[in-house]
Design a protein around this motif. Structure first.
Motif, PDB file in Angstrom:
ATOM      1  N   MET A 194       0.843  -1.254   0.148  1.00 59.25           N
ATOM      2  CA  MET A 194      -0.006  -0.205  -0.294  1.00 59.25           C
ATOM      3  C   MET A 194       0.946   1.129  -0.058  1.00 59.25           C
ATOM      4  SD  MET A 194      -3.093  -0.627  -0.205  1.00 59.25           S
ATOM      5  CE  MET A 194      -4.034   0.666   0.392  1.00 59.25           C
ATOM      6  N   ILE A 195       0.841   1.959  -1.180  1.00 59.66           N
ATOM      7  CA  ILE A 195       1.633   3.260  -1.350  1.00 59.66           C
ATOM      8  C   ILE A 195       1.107   4.436  -0.443  1.00 59.66           C
ATOM      9  CG2 ILE A 195       2.557   4.913  -2.811  1.00 59.66           C
ATOM     10  CD1 ILE A 195       2.197   2.546  -4.896  1.00 59.66           C
ATOM     11  N   ASN A 196      -0.307   4.046  -0.431  1.00 59.77           N
ATOM     12  CA  ASN A 196      -1.011   5.425   0.137  1.00 59.77           C
ATOM     13  C   ASN A 196      -1.045   5.215   1.919  1.00 59.77           C
ATOM     14  OD1 ASN A 196      -1.420   6.633  -2.233  1.00 59.77           O
ATOM     15  ND2 ASN A 196      -3.487   5.535  -2.610  1.00 59.77           N
ATOM     16  N   GLY A 197      -1.012   4.258   2.289  1.00 62.06           N
ATOM     17  CA  GLY A 197      -1.023   4.291   3.796  1.00 62.06           C
ATOM     18  C   GLY A 197      -0.114   5.095   4.339  1.00 62.06           C
ATOM     19  N   ARG A 198       0.927   5.181   4.213  1.00 62.67           N
ATOM     20  CA  ARG A 198       2.166   6.052   4.964  1.00 62.67           C
ATOM     21  C   ARG A 198       1.426   7.631   4.844  1.00 62.67           C
ATOM     22  NH1 ARG A 198       7.875   4.693   3.781  1.00 62.67           N
ATOM     23  NH2 ARG A 198       7.921   6.793   3.013  1.00 62.67           N
ATOM     24  N   HIS A 257      -1.135   8.872   4.221  1.00 58.31           N
ATOM     25  CA  HIS A 257      -2.458   8.972   4.966  1.00 58.31           C
ATOM     26  C   HIS A 257      -2.039   9.270   6.391  1.00 58.31           C
ATOM     27  CE1 HIS A 257      -5.876   7.533   2.398  1.00 58.31           C
ATOM     28  NE2 HIS A 257      -5.536   8.337   2.083  1.00 58.31           N
ATOM     29  N   THR A 258      -1.326   8.713   7.050  1.00 60.16           N
ATOM     30  CA  THR A 258      -0.796   8.930   8.310  1.00 60.16           C
ATOM     31  C   THR A 258      -0.253   9.882   8.575  1.00 60.16           C
ATOM     32  OG1 THR A 258      -0.419   6.336   8.196  1.00 60.16           O
ATOM     33  CG2 THR A 258       0.278   7.403  10.125  1.00 60.16           C
ATOM     34  N   LEU A 259       0.488  10.236   7.614  1.00 56.74           N
ATOM     35  CA  LEU A 259       1.330  11.704   7.602  1.00 56.74           C
ATOM     36  C   LEU A 259       0.507  12.893   7.298  1.00 56.74           C
ATOM     37  CD1 LEU A 259       4.780  11.121   5.404  1.00 56.74           C
ATOM     38  CD2 LEU A 259       4.452  11.755   7.644  1.00 56.74           C
ATOM     39  N   ARG A 260      -0.526  12.492   6.617  1.00 54.40           N
ATOM     40  CA  ARG A 260      -1.337  13.822   6.475  1.00 54.40           C
ATOM     41  C   ARG A 260      -2.492  13.987   7.774  1.00 54.40           C
ATOM     42  NH1 ARG A 260      -4.532  13.177   0.637  1.00 54.40           N
ATOM     43  NH2 ARG A 260      -5.443  15.234   1.310  1.00 54.40           N
ATOM     44  N   ALA A 261      -2.717  12.854   8.300  1.00 53.98           N
ATOM     45  CA  ALA A 261      -3.526  12.903   9.499  1.00 53.98           C
ATOM     46  C   ALA A 261      -2.871  13.564  10.618  1.00 53.98           C
ATOM     47  CB  ALA A 261      -4.076  11.526  10.046  1.00 53.98           C
ATOM     48  N   LEU A 262      -1.583  13.493  10.634  1.00 55.52           N
ATOM     49  CA  LEU A 262      -0.628  13.851  11.567  1.00 55.52           C
ATOM     50  C   LEU A 262      -0.572  15.358  11.360  1.00 55.52           C
ATOM     51  CD1 LEU A 262       0.992  12.781  14.083  1.00 55.52           C
ATOM     52  CD2 LEU A 262       3.284  12.907  12.583  1.00 55.52           C
TER      53      LEU A 262
END
Lengths: 126, 720
Positions: free
Chosen positions: B1-5, B7-12
């Motif tokens: 999953m390329i997008n998983g990380r 997503h986390t960064l964006r949430a942070l």
């Protein structure tokens, strides 16, 4: 040149007929003229040796048609064709149907006499 | 999953931004509180939360709310609020933001956008009015129960403090964020920036003048005690030029100044208590801002519609430019390059290539490429080689659209490498499908970042179709023209052949007679016969045959040039124009330029229109034939008309051919003389007989650089 040789001249053009008649007579031939192929076909019989001098383009029946009509009757006299506008097709058809030569109008005397003599020689050898 | 990380960064990042925003907003709010009251007169945190929720998808809302909690607790406990009060106030604040967002999402077709009347009205109704009013009931209850303040006083202050911040802060944050991003990607527009600075300065200056200390106002003579109306023109300015975001910013600025000054004891309305006075100001500002925001939304809607129309027009212009380039440039390669250049300009693609494929293997049959600046030279042939995976997909009729190397499958190694090597950012390849086979493709690539939306692809497809159609149509036209010309030529040859045959027969009959008569006479004379009646008759017949031949020729001449021409007064220029019109398609297809130069005055001649047209046509057609095989720049025929005194008028036709073979000048007017393999040798002969029958003269001047033909015709004095 034999005095008994007869040239049957078939041409619808009066001026050509008169000129060639005068020329052929001056050259020592007997000349019989017909203004249409039908008139020629109506002749009782041909003297020998004889040669036909036949115009290609005539109104009701062309020279080629007369040639094949004679062929159909089982007659095969030597024919020298004369044409005002010589084209390859006509020449080929006439020669393959047994014509001695196809000459274009206006015709030179030498060429005319040469062709007629060949026709007459063929007629004599028959 | 390329997008998983990511997503986390964006949430942070979202957590940090919301926490910081909430903290800052609450800090301002607490500073603007009339102690000992609990409720601030300007409370931005709720509106900041609203903006955050409007900008994030619902599944991330919990992140926003969770991020705001520590900032809230930290500040309010620090301000001396009890834990219970702080927690309950957080609940009411969050409920306001949630209510606002849910209402806006229910009412608006595009929540978070403020560019139409409906969107702005939905925001004002949901976030600006409904959420603050409703949530303030709960908030006032909490404050009344825990701090024993008067319910309606709290409610009143809180409603207006929040109405104003919702209206000013939320759009200012959302639109400011977008403007900042646009500024970063597109760079600043100097004039817009200057106006924005002037606008911001005016807002702040006026706000300070209006809400600031009276001593400041007194330095400006003639000012009213509370010149609040002075702010309205600035609001109007915002509505006209900066949209909803501008109004929000003006509102925010002036509300901040007003609140700040009120909190430090200033009263815009001296007869009211400080709180009531501030509420009055807030009310005035909010009431003025709301309709203005709606107007700004309407204006944006109009602007958007205009821009959309302009884009559509622009696109249509592009399509017609592509079609026109195929009409305008006879050279296919030039037309194609021009068309591809237009496409590049329109799409902002630095690389545009047209690939034409043939055969089952999809071999490259033809190519044309347009390069923008900074693109590595990449011929269509090497494009085919460098993107093998893309070509495989193209050959099966698929459209390739890669926005970044990430979208290229990892096993397409060569494609990935080429994509990176050429610094491509976006690459689109659109196949032309005819029947079941792919005939070609339009390939576009950009080396700069560019926003591409899904609606761009059908547009590109349309462009590709238009190019493919234009080429097909052009090919069909060329083929049709060619076969039409061949047919016309064959027909002309056939009819002239018949004419020649008839003519030969007609002339050869009398000639045969003449020759026979003459030779017969020669024979008779050679035989020594006297010039008797035979020779006389022969001569008479010869004369007769000569007349007959003359008549034949007369008949032919009558056939070409009617014996009863329709003589009228004609304008020579008009004749030339008519002929040029007749030849238009011929010159277009043979890529010959027919350049016409007319004598300013009308050049009247007396003659038959059709015949003179025929003569001019023949001369010009001859000239066109002379240059057709020449290089394109020499395919020019110059036709000039002029009058020489009152004497005669002239048409001069000059070609840029190679001239006639030397010595053949005298023969060109003879019938059946031609220097062209397919020529019939009749054109100039007919032209001469027509010109001479009009009492004119035709002349030909032969040069190695081309032939000049002049037609001179007697001029006519027209009595007005």
């Amino acid at each position: 040149m034999t005095t008994a040789s007869t040239i049957y001249l078939i041409d619808d053009d009066v001026s050509v007929r008169r000129g060639l008649t005068r020329l052929l007579k001056a050259a020592g031939y007997n000349v019989v003229t017909c203004d249409t192929p039908e008139a020629f076909l109506a002749l009782p019989s041909l003297t020998t040796p004889a040669c036909l001098l036949l115009d290609v383009r005539m109104p009701r029946m062309t020279g080629l048609e007369l040639q094949s009509a004679l062929h159909d009757e089982g007659r095969d006299p030597p024919i020298v064709m004369l044409s005002g506008h010589v084209d390859a097709t006509t020449t080929e058809r006439a020669l393959s149907a047994g014509a001695v030569a196809v000459l274009s109008k206006p015709v030179e005397l030498n060429a005319l006499v040469h062709a007629l003599e060949r026709g007459l020689a063929r007629d004599r050898s028959h | 999953m390329i997008n998983g990380r990511s997503h986390t960064l964006r949430a942070l990042a979202l957590t940090l931004v919301v926490a910081a925003g909430y903290y800052l907003g609450a800090q301002i709010g607490l500073a603007l509180t009339f102690t000992p009251a609990t409720t601030s007169v300007l409370w931005p945190p709720n509106a900041i939360l609203t903006a955050a929720l409007l900008m994030t998808p619902p599944r991330l809302w919990w992140v926003c709310l969770a991020a705001a909690l520590p900032a809230h607790i930290l500040l309010e406990i620090g301000a001396g609020f009890s834990a219970a009060l702080s927690a309950l106030l957080f609940v009411t604040n969050c409920s306001e933001a949630l209510l606002a967002v849910i209402a806006v999402r229910a009412l608006s077709d595009a929540p978070g956008r403020f560019d139409s009347f409906r969107r702005v009205a939905a925001f004002i109704g949901g976030a600006g009015l409904l959420a603050p009013i409703v949530s303030s009931f709960a908030d006032a209850a909490v404050v009344m129960l825990l701090r024993h303040e008067a319910y309606w006083d709290v409610w009143r202050v809180r409603v207006f403090a929040n109405v104003l911040t919702e209206l000013s802060v939320a759009p200012a944050i959302i639109l400011g964020w977008r403007a900042a991003r646009r500024l970063l990607t597109h760079g600043p527009r100097a004039r817009w920036l200057a106006e924005a600075i002037a606008f911001g300065g005016s807002v702040m200056a006026l706000a300070i003048l209006v809400f600031g200390r009276p001593s400041l106002r007194e330095t400006v003579p003639g000012t009213l005690p509370t010149p609040i109306v002075l702010l309205f023109p600035v609001f109007g300015w915002a509505a006209m030029r900066f949209g909803v975001g501008g109004i929000s910013a003006a509102l925010l600025g002036s509300a901040f100044v007003a609140s700040y000054e009120a909190a430090s004891g200033q009263r815009p309305f001296a007869t009211l208590t400080p709180v009531d006075s501030l509420i009055a100001v807030q009310m005035i500002l909010a009431v003025v801002a709301m309709p203005l925001m709606c107007i700004a939304g309407l204006l944006d809607e109009r602007r958007l519609a205009t821009a959309r129309l302009a884009a559509k027009l622009h696109f249509e212009e592009l399509l017609s430019a592509i079609s026109a380039s195929f009409l305008r440039f006879p050279d296919d390669a030039v037309a194609l390059r021009t068309a591809l250049g237009e496409v590049s300009k329109f799409c902002g693609a630095e690389y545009v290539a047209l690939l034409q494929l043939e055969g089952d293997a999809g071999d490259l049959a033809a190519e044309s490429v347009w390069y923008g600046p900074g693109v590595v030279n990449l011929s269509a042939a090497s494009f085919l080689r460098r993107f093998p995976y893309a070509m495989t997909r193209l050959r099966s009729g698929e459209t390739v659209a890669w926005k970044g190397a990430d979208m290229i499958p990892p096993d397409a190694v060569e494609d990935r490498r080429s994509f990176d090597e050429f610094h491509f950012r976006i690459m689109v390849i659109l196949p032309f499908v005819a029947g079941h086979s792919v005939r070609g493709a339009l390939a576009l690539a950009t080396t700069r970042e560019r926003r591409v939306s899904a609606s761009d692809l059908p547009q590109l497809r349309l462009i590709a179709d238009v190019i493919a159609n234009a080429r097909t149509r052009r090919q069909a036209e060329l083929d049709a023209q060619r076969s039409r010309q061949e047919l016309a030529h064959l027909a002309r040859r056939a009819s002239l052949g018949e004419l020649a045959s008839a003519l030969a027969h007609q002339l050869n009959q009398p000639l045969a007679g003449i020759l026979a008569h003459a030779q017969a006479s020669q024979l008779l004379i050679a035989a020594g016969a006297p010039a008797g009646p035979d020779v006389r008759d022969s001569l008479a017949d010869i004369i007769q045959d000569c007349r007959r031949a003359r008549d034949v020729i007369q008949r032919v001449r009558d056939m070409v040039a009617p014996s009863n021409p329709q003589l009228t007064i004609l304008d020579l220029n008009e004749i030339v124009r008519d002929v040029a019109t007749l030849l238009a398609s011929d010159t277009l297809i043979r890529r010959v330029t027919l350049s016409l130069e007319f004598d300013g005055d009308a050049s009247p001649v007396h003659g038959d229109r059709v015949l003179l047209q025929q003569a001019v046509l023949n001369v010009i057609v001859n000239a066109i034939d002379a240059v057709t095989e020449r290089p394109l720049r020499d395919r020019v025929v110059l036709v000039r008309t002029g009058s020489f005194g009152h004497d005669h008028v002239q048409i001069r036709v000059r070609d840029h051919g190679t001239g006639l073979p030397p010595g053949s000048e005298a023969q060109v007017f003879d019938p059946f003389f031609s220097t062209k393999s397919t020529g019939l040798g009749m054109g100039l002969g007919i032209a001469r007989s027509i010109v001479e029958s009009h009492g004119g003269a035709i002349e030909l001047f032969n040069n190695p650089t081309g032939v000049v033909v002049t037609i001179n015709l007697p001029a006519v004095e027209v009595v007005a």
